[in-house]
Design a protein around this motif. Structure first.
Motif, PDB file in Angstrom:
ATOM      1  N   VAL A 127       0.857  -1.184   0.000  1.00 37.87           N
ATOM      2  CA  VAL A 127       0.000   0.000   0.000  1.00 37.87           C
ATOM      3  C   VAL A 127       0.892   1.233   0.000  1.00 37.87           C
ATOM      4  O   VAL A 127       1.939   1.262   0.664  1.00 37.87           O
ATOM      5  CB  VAL A 127      -0.910   0.004   1.245  1.00 37.87           C
ATOM      6  N   VAL A 128       0.497   2.264  -0.750  1.00 37.48           N
ATOM      7  CA  VAL A 128       1.278   3.494  -0.783  1.00 37.48           C
ATOM      8  C   VAL A 128       0.434   4.641  -0.237  1.00 37.48           C
ATOM      9  O   VAL A 128      -0.777   4.697  -0.460  1.00 37.48           O
ATOM     10  CB  VAL A 128       1.767   3.804  -2.219  1.00 37.48           C
ATOM     11  N   ARG A 129       1.104   5.529   0.497  1.00 38.94           N
ATOM     12  CA  ARG A 129       0.426   6.703   1.022  1.00 38.94           C
ATOM     13  C   ARG A 129       1.227   7.957   0.669  1.00 38.94           C
ATOM     14  O   ARG A 129       2.446   7.979   0.849  1.00 38.94           O
ATOM     15  CB  ARG A 129       0.286   6.622   2.545  1.00 38.94           C
ATOM     16  N   CYS A 187      -6.589   2.003  -7.318  1.00 39.71           N
ATOM     17  CA  CYS A 187      -5.328   1.734  -6.606  1.00 39.71           C
ATOM     18  C   CYS A 187      -4.114   2.127  -7.437  1.00 39.71           C
ATOM     19  O   CYS A 187      -3.106   1.406  -7.486  1.00 39.71           O
ATOM     20  CB  CYS A 187      -5.230   0.259  -6.191  1.00 39.71           C
ATOM     21  N   GLN A 188      -4.205   3.281  -8.093  1.00 37.51           N
ATOM     22  CA  GLN A 188      -3.128   3.721  -8.965  1.00 37.51           C
ATOM     23  C   GLN A 188      -2.517   5.031  -8.466  1.00 37.51           C
ATOM     24  O   GLN A 188      -3.203   5.897  -7.921  1.00 37.51           O
ATOM     25  CB  GLN A 188      -3.639   3.895 -10.394  1.00 37.51           C
ATOM     26  N   PHE A 218      -0.922  -0.453  -7.009  1.00 37.20           N
ATOM     27  CA  PHE A 218      -0.667  -1.112  -5.729  1.00 37.20           C
ATOM     28  C   PHE A 218      -1.934  -1.821  -5.261  1.00 37.20           C
ATOM     29  O   PHE A 218      -2.967  -1.794  -5.924  1.00 37.20           O
ATOM     30  CB  PHE A 218      -0.217  -0.093  -4.689  1.00 37.20           C
ATOM     31  N   ASP A 219      -1.853  -2.432  -4.082  1.00 37.02           N
ATOM     32  CA  ASP A 219      -3.032  -3.051  -3.475  1.00 37.02           C
ATOM     33  C   ASP A 219      -3.922  -2.022  -2.788  1.00 37.02           C
ATOM     34  O   ASP A 219      -5.069  -2.314  -2.443  1.00 37.02           O
ATOM     35  CB  ASP A 219      -2.608  -4.122  -2.463  1.00 37.02           C
ATOM     36  N   VAL A 236       3.677  16.571  -7.054  1.00 36.78           N
ATOM     37  CA  VAL A 236       3.868  15.919  -8.354  1.00 36.78           C
ATOM     38  C   VAL A 236       3.191  14.555  -8.390  1.00 36.78           C
ATOM     39  O   VAL A 236       3.322  13.824  -9.364  1.00 36.78           O
ATOM     40  CB  VAL A 236       5.377  15.759  -8.671  1.00 36.78           C
ATOM     41  N   ILE A 237       2.467  14.234  -7.317  1.00 40.19           N
ATOM     42  CA  ILE A 237       1.805  12.933  -7.219  1.00 40.19           C
ATOM     43  C   ILE A 237       0.296  13.113  -7.244  1.00 40.19           C
ATOM     44  O   ILE A 237      -0.247  14.004  -6.590  1.00 40.19           O
ATOM     45  CB  ILE A 237       2.222  12.198  -5.933  1.00 40.19           C
TER      46      ILE A 237
END
Length: 240
Positions: free
Chosen positions: A13-15, A39-40, A58-59, A31-32
């Protein structure tokens, strides 16, 4: 992970954390961008308007508008629930200095929705213990640091002493003579975590003036005993 975490035993998982005060003062740009429904995560290159952003899947993906409370409920809660049922579980926070590992794991007191995953897990475990019937729990905690390829016990009497990594055919990999501390409440867990936190190896970096110069692992060992049987378990969480 517990079986109810779906078929995959490992999830990534990304935060994206909010900008910190230093970044705001420097007028840094975001920039994100994130599409949580798919989940992209998309990363744009500043100045390259015609170049498509890089895309990663990601998940789970969480943007600055998402709270740690939501992340806990969707990602960590089923895992911690599995721990209270006798399964091993680990939450591993990974990223470069200043990327937001402590922001997610330790959290902040205000607003309450951004309290960290670790204190939320403490509350989760002891709420389960209070509600359990015909079951006894023994809760112990350990806290170690890996610094310059050396292991140190952050809760030991000699926090600078080098510890040995061993392997046992039944126990698996473990740290020899790592201190274990019995805890009876959320407050006691928080107290010894703060104690170990103060013993970490830290140093100033351009990204974070209180950056840890090491990896650390706080572990809850949960031993569950019921009438007529005893289940010796388990590991929760988490490198920060």
């Amino acid at each position: 992970m517990a079986p109810n975490m779906a078929s995959e035993s490992v999830k990534v998982v990304v935060r994206c954390r909010p900008l910190n005060e230093r970044e705001k003062a420097m007028n840094c740009n975001m920039v994100i961008s994130i599409d949580s429904s798919h989940c992209q995560c998309f990363i744009e290159k500043l100045g390259a308007t015609e170049e498509p952003p890089k895309q990663f899947t990601f998940d789970g993906t969480y943007y600055i508008s998402h709270s740690t409370e939501q992340i806990y409920n969707e990602i960590a809660y089923p895992l911690v629930e599995g721990v209270t049922e006798g399964y091993n579980g680990t939450i591993f926070a990974y990223g470069q200095t200043g990327s937001g590992k402590s922001y997610t794991m330790q959290g902040v007191l205000d607003p309450p929705s951004q309290r960290g995953i670790i204190p939320r897990a403490f509350e989760h475990i002891f709420e389960t213990i209070q509600c359990a019937e015909n079951t006894k729990f023994l809760v112990r905690a350990s806290y170690l640091e890996i610094y310059k390829e050396e292991i140190r016990d952050l809760l030991g009497k000699e926090t600078k002493q080098k510890m040995e990594l061993k392997e046992h055919p039944e126990r698996g990999v473990y740290v020899r003579d790592l201190s274990m501390h019995t805890v009876h409440s959320v407050g006691e867990c928080e107290r010894i975590m703060d104690q170990g936190w103060r013993n970490r190896s830290v140093g100033y970096t351009l990204m974070n003036k209180d950056s840890s110069r090491s990896h650390s692992i706080f572990t809850i060992h949960l031993e569950i005993c019921s009438t007529g049987w005893c289940l010796n378990h388990t590991h929760l969480l988490s490198p920060m």
